[in-house]
Motif scaffolding. Sequence first.
Motif, mmCIF file in Angstrom:
data_model
loop_
_atom_site.group_PDB
_atom_site.id
_atom_site.type_symbol
_atom_site.label_atom_id
_atom_site.label_comp_id
_atom_site.label_asym_id
_atom_site.label_seq_id
_atom_site.Cartn_x
_atom_site.Cartn_y
_atom_site.Cartn_z
ATOM 1 N N ALA A 41 50.666 11.817 41.992
ATOM 2 C CA ALA A 41 51.074 10.451 41.658
ATOM 3 C C ALA A 41 52.599 10.356 41.613
ATOM 4 O O ALA A 41 53.187 9.418 42.143
ATOM 5 C CB ALA A 41 50.463 10.031 40.321
ATOM 6 N N ILE A 59 51.762 2.706 26.310
ATOM 7 C CA ILE A 59 50.832 3.770 25.943
ATOM 8 C C ILE A 59 49.479 3.174 25.557
ATOM 9 O O ILE A 59 48.427 3.721 25.879
ATOM 10 C CB ILE A 59 51.423 4.622 24.806
ATOM 11 N N MET A 118 52.117 1.091 43.010
ATOM 12 C CA MET A 118 52.810 2.371 42.813
ATOM 13 C C MET A 118 53.912 2.575 43.845
ATOM 14 O O MET A 118 54.605 3.585 43.799
ATOM 15 C CB MET A 118 51.813 3.529 42.902
ATOM 16 N N PHE A 167 39.899 -0.436 35.944
ATOM 17 C CA PHE A 167 39.825 -0.496 34.489
ATOM 18 C C PHE A 167 39.083 -1.781 34.160
ATOM 19 O O PHE A 167 39.663 -2.865 34.080
ATOM 20 C CB PHE A 167 41.229 -0.465 33.898
ATOM 21 N N ALA A 197 43.204 2.169 29.736
ATOM 22 C CA ALA A 197 42.900 2.594 31.110
ATOM 23 C C ALA A 197 42.076 3.875 31.105
ATOM 24 O O ALA A 197 41.061 3.986 31.789
ATOM 25 C CB ALA A 197 44.193 2.793 31.888
ATOM 26 N N MET A 243 39.991 -4.637 31.704
ATOM 27 C CA MET A 243 41.293 -5.306 31.796
ATOM 28 C C MET A 243 41.313 -6.351 32.900
ATOM 29 O O MET A 243 40.522 -6.302 33.835
ATOM 30 C CB MET A 243 42.373 -4.284 32.116
ATOM 31 N N GLU A 250 39.375 8.959 36.186
ATOM 32 C CA GLU A 250 39.943 9.317 37.484
ATOM 33 C C GLU A 250 40.940 8.261 37.969
ATOM 34 O O GLU A 250 41.978 8.608 38.538
ATOM 35 C CB GLU A 250 38.854 9.567 38.521
ATOM 36 N N ALA A 251 40.636 7.000 37.699
ATOM 37 C CA ALA A 251 41.597 5.968 38.094
ATOM 38 C C ALA A 251 42.884 6.126 37.292
ATOM 39 O O ALA A 251 43.980 5.953 37.828
ATOM 40 C CB ALA A 251 41.003 4.582 37.884
ATOM 41 N N ALA A 252 42.759 6.455 36.011
ATOM 42 C CA ALA A 252 43.951 6.646 35.182
ATOM 43 C C ALA A 252 44.798 7.780 35.740
ATOM 44 O O ALA A 252 46.018 7.656 35.874
ATOM 45 C CB ALA A 252 43.557 6.929 33.733
ATOM 46 N N LEU A 253 44.144 8.877 36.090
ATOM 47 C CA LEU A 253 44.876 10.002 36.673
ATOM 48 C C LEU A 253 45.570 9.588 37.959
ATOM 49 O O LEU A 253 46.693 9.993 38.235
ATOM 50 C CB LEU A 253 43.916 11.147 36.982
ATOM 51 N N SER A 254 44.890 8.752 38.753
ATOM 52 C CA SER A 254 45.429 8.428 40.068
ATOM 53 C C SER A 254 46.696 7.577 39.982
ATOM 54 O O SER A 254 47.481 7.567 40.918
ATOM 55 C CB SER A 254 44.384 7.724 40.937
ATOM 56 N N VAL A 255 46.888 6.852 38.873
ATOM 57 C CA VAL A 255 48.143 6.097 38.759
ATOM 58 C C VAL A 255 49.189 6.877 37.957
ATOM 59 O O VAL A 255 50.232 6.341 37.610
ATOM 60 C CB VAL A 255 47.950 4.693 38.120
ATOM 61 N N GLY A 256 48.884 8.128 37.652
ATOM 62 C CA GLY A 256 49.886 8.977 37.017
ATOM 63 C C GLY A 256 49.883 8.953 35.499
ATOM 64 O O GLY A 256 50.834 9.416 34.878
ATOM 65 N N ILE A 257 48.825 8.409 34.910
ATOM 66 C CA ILE A 257 48.716 8.468 33.449
ATOM 67 C C ILE A 257 48.360 9.896 33.071
ATOM 68 O O ILE A 257 47.488 10.511 33.685
ATOM 69 C CB ILE A 257 47.637 7.495 32.947
ATOM 70 N N SER A 258 49.040 10.415 32.054
ATOM 71 C CA SER A 258 48.779 11.791 31.655
ATOM 72 C C SER A 258 47.687 11.816 30.592
ATOM 73 O O SER A 258 47.880 11.345 29.475
ATOM 74 C CB SER A 258 50.073 12.413 31.129
#
Lengths: 331, 266
Positions: free
Chosen positions: B88, A201, B180, B102, A207, B105, A213-221
Amino acid sequence: MHVEKQRPAGSALMHFLYLIFIDPFVQMAQAPDLLAQTLWEGLVSGMLYALIALGFVLIFKASGVFNFAQGIMVVFAALTLVGLYEAGVPAFLALALAIVVMFILAFVVERSVLRPLVGQPDIILFMATFGITYFLIGFGEIVFGGDPKVMITAPLYLPKGAITYHTLGGMVQLQKIDIAAAVIASLMVAGLAIFFSRTRIGRALRAVADSHEAALSVGISLEQIWVIVWFAAGLVALVTGIFWGARSDVSFALEVIALKALPVLILGGFTSIPGAIVGGLIIGLGEKIVEFYWGPLVGGGTDAWFAYVIALLFLLFRPQGLFGERIIERI
Amino acid sequence: MRAPGGPDARIGDVLLSVENVSLSFGGVKAISDVSLDIRKGEIRAIIGPNGAGKTSMLNVINGFYTPQRGRITFRGQTRSKMRPHEAAEGGIARTFQNVALFRGMSALDNIMAGRTLKMHKNLFWQLLRWGPAMAEEVAHRREVEEIIDFLKIQDIRRVPVGRLPYGLQKRVELGRALAMEPDLLLLDEPMAGMNLEEKEDMSRYILDANEHFGTTIALIEHDMGVVMDLSDRVVVLDHGIKIADGTPAEVKNDQAVIDAYLGVAH
Ligand SMILES: Nc1ncnc2c1ncn2[C@@H]1O[C@H](COP(=O)(O)OP(=O)(O)OP(=O)(O)O)[C@@H](O)[C@H]1O
Ligand SMILES: [Mg+2]
């Protein structure tokens, strides 16, 4: 003749310069115990400033929202704790319930404010936090009344009294509650640091801070992250409220301490957790030292404006703060 | 060009289709009544002049934009819009036209972030970094190291990506999407701004991902040579309208396509 006339003016200037540049340091050297005492007091209030600023930074990092309500969350958390206790709930149960209330607050804010406004300009979200502020003031007054309350300390096993050290050619007095505040604030900051650096988390939070948008794209809520950071900010608010409340009392007037967080943030950078801590300590220490040694020269009261002058200087010369990244617009 | 003539055994049923999708921003019609499908296992190119609506189409597919009209069918399930989270979870990964990494990172952590949905161990174990969470972390780390080897970015894995040159950032971004283990990979101009050698490398990674992992790919690209080499089928958009759809050879000789490009490219 000329020389004679100028001498008094010259020596007045010299005396003035002496008072500003030499005398305070002479005083520091002559009475190191007073210096130590002042430093300690600066450190303690600096720590509390840092905690408030930390609440701001967490939310700003994750959502780009400058949370005007952070100050009132401190009051609200403290009022909830004291209010429940006064209503007959045992102290530690009241503490647990106050934590639950801060979680519910985070959840409700995410559902009813952040989620419907997602994608709106930052200024809209900022205005929405004004809405949260006035809601909490109104709601808090209805539930707990408008009178100042006394923070519970003994029932929470927070120590009372002071420790006096005879040292440095005099004595230094440390309030036990301040020591407790320092210890708990440090533990809290360390805990948050571990949480955000070690867990999935925490990685997700960083992230989100870097790219929505990148966070959303990897499925982070985003929703989940927002609840978590608002809850973390709520916990920080509760701790701040307990210790700040113990030094004065718990009332809506406490809210103004949030204004002290602004210079801290400008100093430390809006997105930096270490920045919030170092900035808080610098402002806290600077404020007390300046007031004690230089304040008398201008009739005192420097702590009302010193922090803002520092902030102004930073805005002019290093707007991103000590540790902050460049200030950039965010979607 | 690959597999000239004859159907290709790699390519299967329709994985995703959009039907009659329209999307506008205020007065700007970004997409007008476009339908297209993407078949399992293929490399599907989306081309068109600047502002044609290519990126908007990817944004509709992975749920960033909500179309005013039309339907999206993914894995047999039809919706009026996707949500980013559904996309996703359903196995759609993507990269962005203007690299979205990111920045603070390392390359490794960026790619690790691609494993987000694959990690399940609860907070308690994560905090302890012990037991099941540690085993999980190690397993994912192994997968990520394979991707790092595949993309030949071993020596930069610890570098904060903000400091990497653009070409490597694009590669890390591809790595994050591959982490992914997507069924459908959306690539928005993965080779923009690259030199010839970098383009060749990137082309190879895309082909390998497609051939070895069976990943279906939707690719937006301006370089016609690359498009002709890589793709199985090409859809052409212009001013938000679909003007052609077919094999690279068909599209190349299509009069409407030639006209659309004449106005822009030559
Ligand atoms: N978020 C948005 N807000 C307003 N208009 C947008 C938005 N996104 C896209 N558009 C508009 O929609 C149209 C299509 O844009 P899009 O980015 O999809 O084109 P593109 O084919 O990807 O172009 P390029 O090759 O330049 O990347 C453009 O006119 C663009 O200005
Ligand atoms: Mg585009």
